[in-house]
Design a protein around this motif. Sequence first.
Motif, short mmCIF file in Angstrom:
data_model
loop_
_atom_site.label_atom_id
_atom_site.label_comp_id
_atom_site.label_asym_id
_atom_site.label_seq_id
_atom_site.Cartn_x
_atom_site.Cartn_y
_atom_site.Cartn_z
N HIS A 10 2.02 -15.06 -9.61
CA HIS A 10 0.87 -15.69 -10.28
C HIS A 10 -0.44 -14.97 -9.92
CE1 HIS A 10 3.75 -18.60 -11.34
NE2 HIS A 10 3.57 -19.49 -10.38
N LYS A 11 -0.50 -14.37 -8.74
CA LYS A 11 -1.73 -13.69 -8.27
C LYS A 11 -1.63 -12.18 -8.40
CE LYS A 11 -1.19 -15.54 -4.21
NZ LYS A 11 -1.37 -15.96 -2.80
N ALA A 12 -0.62 -11.68 -9.06
CA ALA A 12 -0.30 -10.25 -9.04
C ALA A 12 -1.47 -9.32 -9.32
CB ALA A 12 0.85 -9.96 -10.01
N PRO A 13 -2.31 -9.57 -10.33
CA PRO A 13 -3.39 -8.61 -10.62
C PRO A 13 -4.40 -8.47 -9.49
CG PRO A 13 -3.00 -10.07 -12.49
CD PRO A 13 -2.26 -10.65 -11.32
N HIS A 14 -4.43 -9.43 -8.58
CA HIS A 14 -5.45 -9.44 -7.52
C HIS A 14 -4.86 -9.13 -6.14
CE1 HIS A 14 -7.68 -11.29 -10.74
NE2 HIS A 14 -6.88 -12.33 -10.74
N LEU A 15 -3.57 -8.90 -6.06
CA LEU A 15 -2.97 -8.60 -4.76
C LEU A 15 -3.36 -7.21 -4.28
CD1 LEU A 15 0.71 -9.86 -5.35
CD2 LEU A 15 -1.11 -11.04 -4.08
N LYS A 16 -3.31 -7.01 -2.98
CA LYS A 16 -3.47 -5.67 -2.44
C LYS A 16 -2.34 -4.79 -2.96
CE LYS A 16 -5.74 -7.13 1.85
NZ LYS A 16 -5.63 -7.17 3.33
N ALA A 17 -2.63 -3.50 -3.09
CA ALA A 17 -1.64 -2.57 -3.63
C ALA A 17 -0.35 -2.58 -2.80
CB ALA A 17 -2.22 -1.16 -3.68
N ALA A 18 -0.49 -2.63 -1.48
CA ALA A 18 0.70 -2.63 -0.61
C ALA A 18 1.53 -3.88 -0.82
CB ALA A 18 0.28 -2.50 0.85
N THR A 19 0.86 -5.01 -1.03
CA THR A 19 1.59 -6.27 -1.26
C THR A 19 2.33 -6.22 -2.59
OG1 THR A 19 -0.12 -7.45 -0.02
CG2 THR A 19 1.34 -8.77 -1.40
N THR A 20 1.68 -5.66 -3.61
CA THR A 20 2.33 -5.54 -4.92
C THR A 20 3.55 -4.63 -4.85
OG1 THR A 20 0.19 -5.83 -6.01
CG2 THR A 20 1.98 -4.92 -7.33
N LEU A 21 3.40 -3.49 -4.17
CA LEU A 21 4.52 -2.56 -4.07
C LEU A 21 5.68 -3.20 -3.32
CD1 LEU A 21 5.66 0.22 -4.63
CD2 LEU A 21 4.59 1.03 -2.51
N ARG A 22 5.36 -3.93 -2.26
CA ARG A 22 6.42 -4.61 -1.50
C ARG A 22 7.10 -5.67 -2.37
NH1 ARG A 22 3.62 -5.52 2.54
NH2 ARG A 22 3.00 -7.67 2.17
N LEU A 23 6.33 -6.38 -3.17
CA LEU A 23 6.90 -7.38 -4.09
C LEU A 23 7.89 -6.72 -5.05
CD1 LEU A 23 7.02 -10.12 -5.60
CD2 LEU A 23 4.94 -9.41 -6.83
N LEU A 24 7.48 -5.62 -5.67
CA LEU A 24 8.36 -4.94 -6.63
C LEU A 24 9.62 -4.44 -5.95
CD1 LEU A 24 5.67 -2.90 -8.62
CD2 LEU A 24 6.92 -4.93 -9.40
N GLN A 25 9.49 -3.98 -4.72
CA GLN A 25 10.66 -3.48 -3.99
C GLN A 25 11.61 -4.61 -3.63
OE1 GLN A 25 8.46 -1.54 -0.86
NE2 GLN A 25 8.64 0.50 -1.80
N GLU A 26 11.07 -5.73 -3.17
CA GLU A 26 11.91 -6.82 -2.68
C GLU A 26 12.65 -7.54 -3.81
OE1 GLU A 26 9.95 -9.48 -0.01
OE2 GLU A 26 9.42 -7.88 1.41
N ILE A 27 12.09 -7.56 -5.01
CA ILE A 27 12.81 -8.22 -6.11
C ILE A 27 13.71 -7.23 -6.85
CG2 ILE A 27 10.97 -9.91 -6.41
CD1 ILE A 27 10.07 -8.44 -8.91
N GLY A 28 13.73 -5.97 -6.40
CA GLY A 28 14.62 -4.98 -7.00
C GLY A 28 14.12 -4.40 -8.30
N ALA A 29 12.83 -4.57 -8.61
CA ALA A 29 12.29 -4.16 -9.90
C ALA A 29 12.28 -2.65 -10.08
CB ALA A 29 10.87 -4.70 -10.07
N LEU A 30 12.12 -1.89 -9.00
CA LEU A 30 12.04 -0.44 -9.13
C LEU A 30 13.41 0.17 -9.41
CD1 LEU A 30 9.53 0.41 -6.26
CD2 LEU A 30 9.08 -0.07 -8.67
N ARG A 31 14.47 -0.51 -9.00
CA ARG A 31 15.82 -0.03 -9.27
C ARG A 31 16.35 -0.54 -10.61
NH1 ARG A 31 16.33 -2.48 -4.40
NH2 ARG A 31 17.78 -3.98 -5.31
#
Length: 409
Positions: free
Chosen positions: A309-330
Amino acid sequence: MEVYLVGGAVRDKLLDYPVHERDWVVVGGTPEILTAQGYRPVGKDFPVFLHPQSNEEYALARTERKSGRGYQGFQFCTDPDITLEEDLSRRDLTINAMAMDGNDNLIDPYGGQRDLQQRVLRHVSPAFAEDPLRVLRVARFAARYAHLGFTVAPETLTLMTNITHSGELQYLSAERVWMETERALAERSSRTYIDVLRQCGALKALFPEVDALFGVPQRADYHPEIDTGLHVLMALDQAAILSNDPVVHFAVLVHDLGKAITPAEVLPRHIGHEASGVKLVNQLCDRMRVPNRFRELAVAVTRHHLNCHKAPHLKAATTLRLLQEIGALRDPVKLSCFVQCCEADARGRLGFEQQPYTPGEWLRRACDAVREVSAGEFLQQGLSGKQLGQAIEKRRLAILNNLREPCHR
């Protein structure tokens, strides 16, 4: 020997609803007769045969008698003298207790056509109460046909409540409960399945973590509907609009489980409900032996839906970690399912049903941009190992920083 089309195929044909499979009942037959004609036996509990050409199921007409606990506690009789009406009398609902002969003549001894016209799910006989699995089946049929206006007859709901209070539900195997639940989550209105189970007490008996959400208050400024259980039902309605995937619907169903264990003194706030909810999701999945693909998305949504819900305002590192943890990059499909769940959560609130979900679109764009970063450029520079990983991450963080929107307080 006489053969009749029975059950769901007759029901859906009369409803002008898609017929996906056909079942047949054989009256006056024996296993020997069917085997001699090339039918292949497959039934364990009672004689069922596959047609030699169509592979459709043909069951000998049968009666049954309760002999033990649960849905398997029955003794079956398949005597050739058993009539079609006797076979139909053991079925769960009147709309499932109809048959057609070879000339498409309807045989309807228990008023199934009338109940179809009146949009009622009604039990055939008091024997309904002998099989606890029927509680789940009726709730699932209610979910399938809710959009057509079907409701459960009050007397049938009373029987379902009596089954729950009898303790018979505890004899259902986790696998069978999950099988019915997974099918219900794929129906047109999965929220109706939860609604009906709650009305008869079965939700508390089988899914206490979900039942505990009803009556739990939330902040009215975020959730005008107040009640957490109502929010989950509203979110399931939105999930049905966004996706027909039962994996998505399950994740939406359980995403707020942590709110049920928020200490009373801090209500209606729910600080940290994401982390506490993950434990409850895993507990439910362990007990019901939920497949991993359901568990993985459910845990990801439970843990990270507020970050989405807060994605556009998250820190870049937090966003990248989010994408990695949900498997979005794979796997981009995982991101799509995750965003659908979060959108259903955001729109499953009173007055927010039509609101665009811009954070989800932003996160999709961010993921696409990050995925464009490849190792090729850095390999040409002679980087490898840890240095290669650091260079890729640095480029991805730079991209996310450029996309990031400032947070206005």
